[in-house]
Design an enzyme around this catalytic site. Structure first.
Site, short mmCIF file in Angstrom:
data_model
loop_
_atom_site.label_atom_id
_atom_site.label_comp_id
_atom_site.label_asym_id
_atom_site.label_seq_id
_atom_site.Cartn_x
_atom_site.Cartn_y
_atom_site.Cartn_z
N ARG A 255 0.51 23.07 -31.56
CA ARG A 255 -0.63 22.35 -31.01
C ARG A 255 -1.13 22.97 -29.72
O ARG A 255 -0.39 23.60 -28.97
CB ARG A 255 -0.24 20.89 -30.72
CG ARG A 255 0.27 20.13 -31.93
CD ARG A 255 -0.83 19.86 -32.93
NE ARG A 255 -1.84 18.95 -32.41
CZ ARG A 255 -2.77 18.39 -33.15
NH1 ARG A 255 -2.84 18.64 -34.44
NH2 ARG A 255 -3.66 17.58 -32.60
N ARG B 248 -9.84 7.95 -24.30
CA ARG B 248 -9.20 6.68 -23.97
C ARG B 248 -8.86 6.61 -22.48
O ARG B 248 -8.44 7.61 -21.88
CB ARG B 248 -7.90 6.51 -24.78
CG ARG B 248 -8.10 6.55 -26.29
CD ARG B 248 -8.99 5.41 -26.78
NE ARG B 248 -8.43 4.11 -26.48
CZ ARG B 248 -7.52 3.51 -27.24
NH1 ARG B 248 -7.07 4.10 -28.34
NH2 ARG B 248 -7.07 2.32 -26.91
N PRO C 225 -2.81 -3.17 -32.25
CA PRO C 225 -1.40 -3.09 -32.60
C PRO C 225 -0.95 -1.65 -32.81
O PRO C 225 -1.58 -0.89 -33.53
CB PRO C 225 -1.32 -3.89 -33.90
CG PRO C 225 -2.50 -4.81 -33.87
CD PRO C 225 -3.57 -4.03 -33.16
N GLU C 226 0.14 -1.29 -32.14
CA GLU C 226 0.74 0.02 -32.32
C GLU C 226 2.06 -0.16 -33.07
O GLU C 226 2.35 -1.24 -33.58
CB GLU C 226 0.93 0.70 -30.96
CG GLU C 226 -0.38 0.91 -30.21
CD GLU C 226 -0.21 1.67 -28.89
OE1 GLU C 226 0.76 2.46 -28.79
OE2 GLU C 226 -1.02 1.46 -27.98
N LYS D 285 1.34 2.71 -37.97
CA LYS D 285 0.66 1.43 -37.77
C LYS D 285 0.32 0.73 -39.08
O LYS D 285 -0.46 -0.22 -39.09
CB LYS D 285 -0.64 1.66 -36.98
CG LYS D 285 -0.45 2.35 -35.64
CD LYS D 285 -1.80 2.59 -34.97
CE LYS D 285 -1.67 3.39 -33.69
NZ LYS D 285 -2.98 3.62 -33.03
N ARG E 232 -11.88 -9.93 -35.31
CA ARG E 232 -12.96 -8.96 -35.16
C ARG E 232 -13.24 -8.14 -36.43
O ARG E 232 -14.10 -7.26 -36.42
CB ARG E 232 -12.66 -8.02 -33.98
CG ARG E 232 -12.56 -8.78 -32.66
CD ARG E 232 -12.48 -7.85 -31.47
NE ARG E 232 -13.70 -7.06 -31.31
CZ ARG E 232 -13.87 -6.13 -30.38
NH1 ARG E 232 -12.88 -5.87 -29.53
NH2 ARG E 232 -15.00 -5.46 -30.30
#
Length: 260
Positions: free
Chosen positions: A151, A250, A2-3, A58, A110
């Protein structure tokens, strides 16, 4: 996993079904989802009402007065409200029983989800160094410019770093970059101002769009990359080829033609 849009859906579901209801008891079916002692959780909520619910990234927070219950849904976490015990989810781990005879289950097949307590959402955010929520009004274009300026490394890594921007995961990072025509490996410090502007707009538009579609039960638009996450598929935007790579550990999908 879930985001942000999915957790916003949980927040709205919680508000619809659980607010202003007095908790008669808490049933702990599996302590492995607790990051607090079960006695502490029971004392905090028993006899109290959930008076408000908030989301940050989240994370979901439910106010029970002096403390807030914190929910993190991991990969398979969900909420289920029901009255008949026969409707209890198979993987219910914690169940809040209300005075009116209804129940709210935190289910998690899970066991990667977490329930614990915090003095306030602000305290949790500070303690865990969570970044800004991209749907917060303070996430302005100017603020995003400041974030990007500090960044280095791949722009997708920036989007998925929860200590920078809280709530964006793999799926929506790919989608935002796709719709902004930015390659996921592009260095953040090499983004032009027009790229930053396009990405900021895409992030907020996509998240709001997905939230609205989920609430109404609508399907994903065909033009979204999410509908074409398969190597070799055709890009609905430019007709190019969808490719796959790995960024930030990812699996990442992008269009080889229009994402530069």
């Amino acid at each position: 996993m879930p985001e942000l849009p999915e957790v916003e859906g949980f927040a709205r579901y919680f508000a619809q079904h659980a607010l202003q209801q007095r908790v008669a008891r808490v049933e702990i079916r599996d302590e492995r989802v607790l990051a607090v002692r079960k006695e502490q959780l029971a004392r905090a909520v028993r006899g109290r009402e959930f008076v408000q619910v908030r989301r940050h990234g989240k994370h979901l927070f439910a106010d029970v007065g002096k403390q807030w219950v914190h929910f993190h849904f991991g990969m398979t976490g969900d909420l289920a409200y029901y009255r008949d015990r026969g409707d209890e989810p198979r993987f219910a781990r914690v169940v809040f029983d209300f005075d009116n005879g209804a129940h709210l289950a935190f289910e998690d097949m899970r066991l990667f989800g977490v329930i614990d307590l915090t003095p306030s959402p602000e305290a949790y955010i500070e303690e865990h160094a969570l970044g800004i929520d991209p749907l917060d009004p303070s996430f302005s274009l100017g603020r995003f410019r400041e974030i990007v300026a500090k960044r280095r490394g791949a722009v997708k890594s920036l989007l998925m770093s929860q200590d920078v921007i809280a709530g964006i995961g793999n799926l929506y990072a790919d989608e935002a970059l796709y719709q902004s025509a930015i390659h996921p490996r592009r260095a953040a410090d090499r983004l032009r101002d027009e790229d930053i502007r396009a990405l900021h707009t895409s992030i907020r538009r996509i998240l709001r769009d997905v939230i609205a579609r989920r609430e109404k039960g609508g399907a994903w638009p065909h033009r979204y990359l999410t509908m074409h996450r398969e190597e070799g598929d055709r890009c609905p935007r430019c007709g190019g080829t969808i490719a796959r790579t790995v960024v930030f550990g990812r699996t990442t999908y992008f269009c080889k033609s229009h994402q530069r």
